[in-house]
Enzyme design. Structure first.
Site, PDB file in Angstrom:
ATOM      1  N   CYS A  50       0.797  -1.229   0.000  1.00 47.06           N
ATOM      2  CA  CYS A  50       0.000   0.000   0.000  1.00 47.06           C
ATOM      3  C   CYS A  50       0.833   1.284   0.000  1.00 47.06           C
ATOM      4  O   CYS A  50       0.279   2.372  -0.023  1.00 47.06           O
ATOM      5  CB  CYS A  50      -0.965   0.004   1.180  1.00 47.06           C
ATOM      6  N   HIS A  94     -13.624   8.955  -7.127  1.00 48.97           N
ATOM      7  CA  HIS A  94     -12.708   9.152  -8.259  1.00 48.97           C
ATOM      8  C   HIS A  94     -11.705  10.265  -7.977  1.00 48.97           C
ATOM      9  O   HIS A  94     -11.424  11.109  -8.829  1.00 48.97           O
ATOM     10  CB  HIS A  94     -13.490   9.400  -9.557  1.00 48.97           C
ATOM     11  N   GLU A 139     -12.628  -1.114   2.960  1.00 52.08           N
ATOM     12  CA  GLU A 139     -11.605  -0.874   1.950  1.00 52.08           C
ATOM     13  C   GLU A 139     -11.616  -1.999   0.915  1.00 52.08           C
ATOM     14  O   GLU A 139     -11.309  -1.786  -0.251  1.00 52.08           O
ATOM     15  CB  GLU A 139     -10.237  -0.774   2.633  1.00 52.08           C
TER      16      GLU A 139
END
Length: 155
Positions: A50, A94, A139
């Site tokens: 990550c 987005h 997530e």
């Protein structure tokens, strides 16, 4: 046992039911609504996958409580959706989260608190003592962070 029946006489206000009967109780009730958004981020000071720029399809679940109004509603689901769309989602969907959120590591744990705070602030404009009881931020389909009202108050 009740079978299927076509309604022939739709109940009419002030004929079959009176306004004072629309509110059945004075209890606090929790309503829940969920949303999804897609976003990119990366983690700082983290030695794992990550740390690289990557994205998720997040899911947010809100638990909002309040006392019912004179027609038996705590808050209209469309009002929750409007708050989400206009005051929260615009920073998330987005987006590159490291750029649109306050300066923080964009972990699910940090983000879920920010989301809670935004919704809680927006609910101050509503009657019925509406408040956020919990927010879950998924997530992935199997990994989420959660914050509860009592954890936000009893720091």
């Amino acid at each position: 046992m009740f079978g299927f029946k076509i309604v022939e006489n739709l109940q009419k206000m002030d004929k079959d039911i009176v306004r004072k009967d629309l509110k059945y109780h004075n209890k606090r009730v929790l309503v829940s609504k969920e949303f999804t958004f897609d976003a990119a981020h990366h983690l700082h000071s983290y030695e794992g996958k990550c740390k690289n720029l990557h994205g998720h399809t997040y899911k947010v679940i809100f638990g909002i409580s309040g006392h019912v109004d004179e027609i038996g509603l705590v808050i209209d689901f469309s009002d929750i959706k409007q708050i989400w769309k206009e005051q929260i989602e615009i920073y998330l969907d987005h987006r590159y989260l490291n750029e649109t959120l306050p300066k923080m590591n964009t972990t699910a744990e940090n983000m879920v608190v920010w989301i809670f705070e935004r919704m809680e602030h927006a609910l101050q404009a509503f009657p019925n003592k509406c408040r956020v009881e919990f927010v879950k931020l998924f997530e992935t389909p199997t990994s989420y962070a959660e914050v509860k009202r009592e954890w936000m108050i009893d720091v």
